[in-house]
Design an enzyme around this catalytic site. Structure first.
Site, mmCIF file in Angstrom:
data_model
loop_
_atom_site.group_PDB
_atom_site.id
_atom_site.type_symbol
_atom_site.label_atom_id
_atom_site.label_comp_id
_atom_site.label_asym_id
_atom_site.label_seq_id
_atom_site.Cartn_x
_atom_site.Cartn_y
_atom_site.Cartn_z
ATOM 1 N N GLY A 20 -3.440 -6.147 -17.470
ATOM 2 C CA GLY A 20 -2.233 -6.376 -16.571
ATOM 3 C C GLY A 20 -2.775 -7.177 -15.498
ATOM 4 N N ARG A 62 -10.905 -13.857 -18.878
ATOM 5 C CA ARG A 62 -9.630 -13.903 -19.559
ATOM 6 C C ARG A 62 -8.994 -15.156 -19.097
ATOM 7 N NH1 ARG A 62 -5.400 -9.566 -20.638
ATOM 8 N NH2 ARG A 62 -4.663 -10.878 -22.274
ATOM 9 N N CYS A 132 6.354 -5.537 -23.007
ATOM 10 C CA CYS A 132 4.973 -5.385 -22.695
ATOM 11 C C CYS A 132 4.881 -4.455 -21.646
ATOM 12 C CB CYS A 132 4.353 -6.697 -22.429
ATOM 13 S SG CYS A 132 2.486 -6.555 -22.344
ATOM 14 N N ASP A 201 2.180 -13.303 -16.059
ATOM 15 C CA ASP A 201 0.562 -13.766 -15.916
ATOM 16 C C ASP A 201 0.329 -14.919 -15.007
ATOM 17 O OD1 ASP A 201 0.973 -11.973 -18.320
ATOM 18 O OD2 ASP A 201 -1.157 -11.695 -17.903
ATOM 19 N N LYS A 212 3.460 -12.355 -21.536
ATOM 20 C CA LYS A 212 3.090 -11.819 -22.933
ATOM 21 C C LYS A 212 3.976 -12.222 -24.129
ATOM 22 C CE LYS A 212 0.379 -9.556 -23.713
ATOM 23 N NZ LYS A 212 -0.922 -9.649 -23.794
HETATM 24 P P1 RI2 Z 1 1.332 -6.969 -14.331
HETATM 25 C C1 RI2 Z 1 0.288 -8.382 -18.873
HETATM 26 O O1 RI2 Z 1 -0.928 -9.247 -19.583
HETATM 27 C C2 RI2 Z 1 1.467 -8.775 -19.400
HETATM 28 O O2 RI2 Z 1 1.680 -9.834 -20.142
HETATM 29 C C3 RI2 Z 1 2.320 -8.473 -18.256
HETATM 30 O O3 RI2 Z 1 3.628 -8.823 -18.534
HETATM 31 C C4 RI2 Z 1 1.599 -9.306 -17.263
HETATM 32 O O4 RI2 Z 1 0.355 -8.824 -17.658
HETATM 33 C C5 RI2 Z 1 1.946 -8.731 -15.915
HETATM 34 O O5 RI2 Z 1 1.596 -7.458 -15.516
HETATM 35 P P2 RI2 Z 1 -2.051 -8.202 -20.335
HETATM 36 O O6 RI2 Z 1 -3.467 -8.281 -19.707
HETATM 37 O O7 RI2 Z 1 0.435 -7.671 -13.286
HETATM 38 O O8 RI2 Z 1 -1.426 -7.055 -21.058
HETATM 39 O O9 RI2 Z 1 3.094 -6.881 -13.659
HETATM 40 O O10 RI2 Z 1 -2.270 -9.488 -21.787
HETATM 41 O O11 RI2 Z 1 0.928 -5.454 -14.522
#
Ligand code: RI2
Length: 317
Positions: A20, A62, A132, A201, A212
């Site tokens: 996230g 990442r 997601c 992101d 995502k």
């Molecule tokens: P918050 C996540 O990426 C998802 O793509 C999600 O929509 C975005 O981060 C934002 O998340 P991943 O780490 O910051 O699961 O709102 O690849 O929690």
């Protein structure tokens, strides 16, 4: 000790044990905080050099979520500023600790604020779709529910790692009616949906949102049925480097997240692709909900220039 904490955080972010965009940004700030607390550096310059090395390492964990470099840069820029001012080592250490705390507090406050602002857009009786797992989106939905609004949320599974299951479980625990669907069922239900809300992101200067994988597909489907499409994102998801023409790198993750090792061995002729994110152009987005207010995607560049003047200044020098 310090080095291993930074490596632990690096590995937790890379393996998506911590995931996230907001959470990884806070995890990086926490790692830098701990590094500052336990550093054995003998001079202020050594302390800043150490933190810079750790910060650069964390940024490599990442590549797509810009919240991660924005968090590290927030701390390191402050540390370098203090070093130039000529403060002593202990003052510098304290200053770095307070910068880390400041970022973490701002981040959690921003999520709360987005919840308050975004909840105003939820109406009782709504059917909402999300993709997601985004804490900004969850905050909006949980806040709206706490205000007594009744609505139903359709959550996509979000293959290959199924983060939609996390979202569905959290919403259900908060008393929200929720259905989990395969990603490929999005179009079947879209004509009944009132609004889609997703996280981000990274957000580019042209208002495009990187989120995502599958987000842009859902946005196109929403566009087809004229369903409102909102993005919930803290302002540290704005990518100032895109003002200088840089593109946001799309993370390609291991094929083993898609198929098993044995399947790959049995089918050596198949190349398995696993991009983690995609780009939704501004014209498919109605609103970007930030802690600083609600913006049309085409207007986000003005907020970006206000909050991140440095890249523009550098380009003009
Ligand atoms: P918050 C996540 O990426 C998802 O793509 C999600 O929509 C975005 O981060 C934002 O998340 P991943 O780490 O910051 O699961 O709102 O690849 O929690």
């Amino acid at each position: 000790m310090t080095e291993s904490k930074v490596e632990d955080t690096f590995n937790a972010i890379r393996s998506m044990e911590v995931r996230g965009a907001g959470r990884i940004a806070r995890a990086a700030a926490e790692a830098l905080r701990e590094a500052a607390v336990s550093s054995r550096a003998k001079t202020p310059a050594q302390l800043v050099a150490e933190l810079t090395r750790y910060g650069e390492r964390l940024k490599e964990s990442r590549p797509t979520a810009v919240s991660l470099p924005n968090s590290v840069n927030f701390v390191l820029t402050g540390a370098h500023r203090e070093l130039r001012r000529g403060v002593g080592k202990e003052t510098l250490r304290k200053r770095v600790i307070s910068l880390c705390d400041d970022f973490i507090n701002r981040s959690t406050n921003a999520v709360t604020m987005i919840g308050d602002i975004g909840a105003k857009r939820i109406v009782s009786g709504d059917l909402i779709m999300t993709h997601c797992n985004s804490e900004a989106v969850t905050q909006i939905l949980v806040t709206a529910r706490a205000q007594g609004k009744d609505f139903h949320v359709i959550v996509t599974e979000t293959r290959p790692l199924y983060q939609g299951r996390i979202t569905a479980a959290v919403l259900a625990r908060n008393g929200i009616e929720v259905s989990l669907i395969p990603d490929s069922a999005s179009r079947l239900y879209m004509h009944e949906v009132d609004r889609v809300i997703v996280g981000a992101d990274a957000i580019a200067s042209n208002g495009a949102v990187i989120n995502k994988i599958g987000t842009s597909m859902i946005a196109v489907i929403a566009h087809e049925t004229r369903t409102r499409f909102y993005v919930a994102a803290e302002t540290y998801k704005l990518s100032p480097r895109t003002l200088l023409g840089d593109l946001v790198e799309i993370e390609e993750r291991s094929p083993r997240e898609v198929v098993s090792e044995s399947w790959m061995t049995e089918n050596p002729g198949v190349k398995v692709m696993n991009p983690s994110f995609d780009v939704t152009p501004a014209e498919y987005i109605d609103l970007i909900i930030t802690e600083q207010g609600v913006y049309p995607p085409q207007g986000i560049v003005f907020l970006m220039k206000e909050l991140y003047p440095e890249p523009v200044k550098l380009a003009l020098e």
